[in-house]
Design a protein around this motif. Structure first.
Motif, mmCIF file in Angstrom:
data_model
loop_
_atom_site.group_PDB
_atom_site.id
_atom_site.type_symbol
_atom_site.label_atom_id
_atom_site.label_comp_id
_atom_site.label_asym_id
_atom_site.label_seq_id
_atom_site.Cartn_x
_atom_site.Cartn_y
_atom_site.Cartn_z
ATOM 1 N N PRO A 149 12.369 10.068 -4.308
ATOM 2 C CA PRO A 149 11.088 9.903 -4.989
ATOM 3 C C PRO A 149 11.159 9.013 -6.233
ATOM 4 C CG PRO A 149 12.036 11.967 -5.665
ATOM 5 C CD PRO A 149 12.999 11.343 -4.670
ATOM 6 N N ILE A 150 12.338 8.496 -6.592
ATOM 7 C CA ILE A 150 12.416 7.686 -7.819
ATOM 8 C C ILE A 150 12.122 6.215 -7.584
ATOM 9 C CG2 ILE A 150 14.039 9.232 -8.981
ATOM 10 C CD1 ILE A 150 16.156 6.918 -8.357
ATOM 11 N N ARG A 192 11.069 1.189 -9.307
ATOM 12 C CA ARG A 192 11.928 2.345 -9.558
ATOM 13 C C ARG A 192 11.509 2.975 -10.869
ATOM 14 N NH1 ARG A 192 17.547 1.268 -12.140
ATOM 15 N NH2 ARG A 192 17.053 -0.474 -13.498
ATOM 16 N N LEU A 193 11.492 4.287 -10.887
ATOM 17 C CA LEU A 193 11.124 5.022 -12.090
ATOM 18 C C LEU A 193 12.312 5.071 -13.034
ATOM 19 C CD1 LEU A 193 9.166 8.019 -10.536
ATOM 20 C CD2 LEU A 193 8.253 5.891 -11.465
ATOM 21 N N LEU A 194 12.051 4.731 -14.297
ATOM 22 C CA LEU A 194 13.084 4.821 -15.317
ATOM 23 C C LEU A 194 13.014 6.154 -16.059
ATOM 24 C CD1 LEU A 194 12.852 1.191 -16.700
ATOM 25 C CD2 LEU A 194 14.407 2.091 -14.942
ATOM 26 N N ASP A 195 11.799 6.663 -16.226
ATOM 27 C CA ASP A 195 11.563 7.999 -16.759
ATOM 28 C C ASP A 195 10.163 8.397 -16.322
ATOM 29 O OD1 ASP A 195 9.597 7.091 -18.711
ATOM 30 O OD2 ASP A 195 11.242 6.537 -20.047
ATOM 31 N N ALA A 213 -0.344 3.669 -5.169
ATOM 32 C CA ALA A 213 -0.887 4.712 -4.302
ATOM 33 C C ALA A 213 0.190 5.706 -3.903
ATOM 34 C CB ALA A 213 -1.529 4.086 -3.068
ATOM 35 N N SER A 214 1.408 5.227 -3.695
ATOM 36 C CA SER A 214 2.491 6.122 -3.291
ATOM 37 C C SER A 214 2.823 7.119 -4.402
ATOM 38 C CB SER A 214 3.740 5.340 -2.897
ATOM 39 O OG SER A 214 4.414 4.844 -4.037
#
Length: 98
Positions: A40-41, A60-63, A93-94
């Motif tokens: 999920p990141i 990509r999620l950093l935080d 949307a995701s």
């Protein structure tokens, strides 16, 4: 979609070649760990026109408040058709789906 399929590699290498031509330097997309785009990141998408891959991009999620857009690219012939915007909308949307 995983980051490692042949279409993803072709598109990200085309992005690198274009950046090298324009700026004289570019990150090597093969140095990006595939896991950076594992849900999920992260998420990596490829846009197609018919059966031809014409664009790609990853997030990509950093935080919890910060995301990084990576390897966003649309091939020259497919530009000016909203493909980049579509990829970004799909990424957004995701993140809002349960």
């Amino acid at each position: 979609m995983p980051y490692n399929p042949p279409d993803a590699r072709r598109l990200t290498q085309a992005l690198r070649a274009e950046q090298l031509g324009l700026y004289g330097f570019a990150d090597d997309p093969d140095a990006t760990p595939e896991a950076d785009f594992d849900p999920p990141i992260g998420l990596f998408l490829i846009a197609h026109a018919g059966d031809k891959p014409v664009g790609c991009g990853g997030v990509r999620l950093l935080d919890e408040h910060t995301a990084e857009i990576k390897h966003m690219y649309v091939s020259g012939v497919a530009r000016a058709h909203g493909i980049g915007r579509y990829l970004l909308e799909q990424h957004a949307a995701s993140r809002t789906r349960p």
